[in-house]
Enzyme design. Structure first.
Site, mmCIF file in Angstrom:
data_model
loop_
_atom_site.group_PDB
_atom_site.id
_atom_site.type_symbol
_atom_site.label_atom_id
_atom_site.label_comp_id
_atom_site.label_asym_id
_atom_site.label_seq_id
_atom_site.Cartn_x
_atom_site.Cartn_y
_atom_site.Cartn_z
ATOM 1 N N GLY A 11 -35.178 -58.225 77.366
ATOM 2 C CA GLY A 11 -34.358 -57.229 77.831
ATOM 3 C C GLY A 11 -35.110 -56.100 78.729
ATOM 4 N N ASN A 12 -34.374 -55.085 79.205
ATOM 5 C CA ASN A 12 -35.006 -54.076 80.069
ATOM 6 C C ASN A 12 -35.697 -53.255 79.281
ATOM 7 O OD1 ASN A 12 -33.753 -54.671 82.825
ATOM 8 N ND2 ASN A 12 -31.846 -54.597 81.569
ATOM 9 N N THR A 13 -35.324 -53.078 78.104
ATOM 10 C CA THR A 13 -36.207 -52.118 77.163
ATOM 11 C C THR A 13 -37.243 -52.743 76.365
ATOM 12 O OG1 THR A 13 -34.189 -50.552 77.191
ATOM 13 C CG2 THR A 13 -36.080 -50.020 75.674
ATOM 14 N N ASP A 112 -28.345 -62.854 79.020
ATOM 15 C CA ASP A 112 -28.160 -62.011 77.735
ATOM 16 C C ASP A 112 -26.766 -62.124 77.393
ATOM 17 O OD1 ASP A 112 -27.670 -60.136 79.552
ATOM 18 O OD2 ASP A 112 -28.529 -58.499 78.336
ATOM 19 N N ASP A 134 -22.382 -55.649 72.850
ATOM 20 C CA ASP A 134 -24.026 -55.704 72.479
ATOM 21 C C ASP A 134 -24.239 -54.099 72.976
ATOM 22 O OD1 ASP A 134 -26.562 -55.943 72.587
ATOM 23 O OD2 ASP A 134 -26.606 -57.648 74.183
#
EC number: 2.7.1.33
Length: 262
Positions: A11-13, A112, A134
């Site tokens: 994911g982005n984080t 995702d 989510d």
């Protein structure tokens, strides 16, 4: 010897790494997403993860990933090949996701979101419609009817909103997002006001969006919550039928196991 699967939710984080067998996701680890890492630094971290779980490279039968950060993909792919001696399979791409994608431009949907929608449908086949919520970097609402992915909504995320507020306000304290009460209190400190405002504010946003989606989705409809803040929001809201923080990892497990059956 039991074969384990290494699952990657990139994911982005964060990168969430799951260790699974055929019947279940056994455990998971969360590492920060860092495109500045090297193949070797990632590979050595993977060996640490396996060691912590009491496993080694020989125990890994497959590596499967979904990603919304293309720049990280080749690093993790090469790390799996060099340190685990396994090819990293991506869904979609190497493994198809068996949903009828109704997006105007199907390739625009984040992997995702599709994997989570597929997992929700596979784990909960009963209701005609499903909404996967989510709580990640963004808060996403993804809608499934039968075997079709209809699309969804993308709203601000809890942590990203908190970070944006902190970065733009010199005197506000950092937000912990820890709330013990089941109902909001009238804050008598800035910290309490912020924490309750965020948790109950996002709960109210979620309830409102779901109420409106229920008006347009053919019923019956069930709602599955996932992501880092799923349990926090579920504790103060009754709008979810199921809470599965590992929903995406479950989807990767199922996609790999069923890839040859389609």
């Amino acid at each position: 010897m039991t074969q384990h699967f290494l699952l990657f939710d990139i994911g982005n984080t964060n990168v969430k790494i799951g260790i699974a067998v055929e019947t279940a996701v056994l455990t998971s680890y969360v590492l920060p997403t860092d495109p500045g890492q090297t193949t070797d630094s990632i590979g050595l971290r993977l060996l640490e993860v396996l060691r912590h779980a009491g496993l080694g490279p020989a125990d890994v039968g497959a590596c499967v990933a979904s990603s919304v950060v293309p720049g990280v993909n080749p690093l993790i792919r090469r790390a799996c090949e060099r340190y685990l001696y396994r090819k990293l399979l991506f869904a979609p791409g190497d493994i198809a996701i068996p949903l009828d994608n109704r997006y105007e431009r199907p390739a625009e949907v984040g992997a995702d979101r599709l994997v989570a929608a597929y997992a929700a449908r596979r784990l909960y086949p009963g209701p005609r419609s499903l909404v996967s919520v989510d709580f990640g970097t963004a808060t996403t609402f993804d809608c499934v009817e039968g075997g079709a992915y209809l699309g969804g909504l993308i709203c601000p995320g809890v942590l990203s909103s908190a970070g944006a507020l902190s970065s733009r306000t010199a005197k506000l304290p950092r937000i912990s997002l820890e709330v013990e009460e089941d109902s909001p209190v009238i804050g008598r400190s800035t910290t309490t006001s912020l924490n309750h405002g965020f948790i109950f504010g996002f709960a109210a946003m979620t309830e409102g969006v779901l109420a409106r989606l229920n008006g347009v989705l053919p019923g019956p409809t069930e709602v599955v919550a996932t992501g880092g803040f799923a349990r926090d929001i579920a504790r103060v809201s009754s709008c979810f039928d199921h809470v599965r923080p590992d929903l995406l990892l479950q989807g990767l497990r199922l996609l790999y196991l069923e890839r040859d059956a389609r």
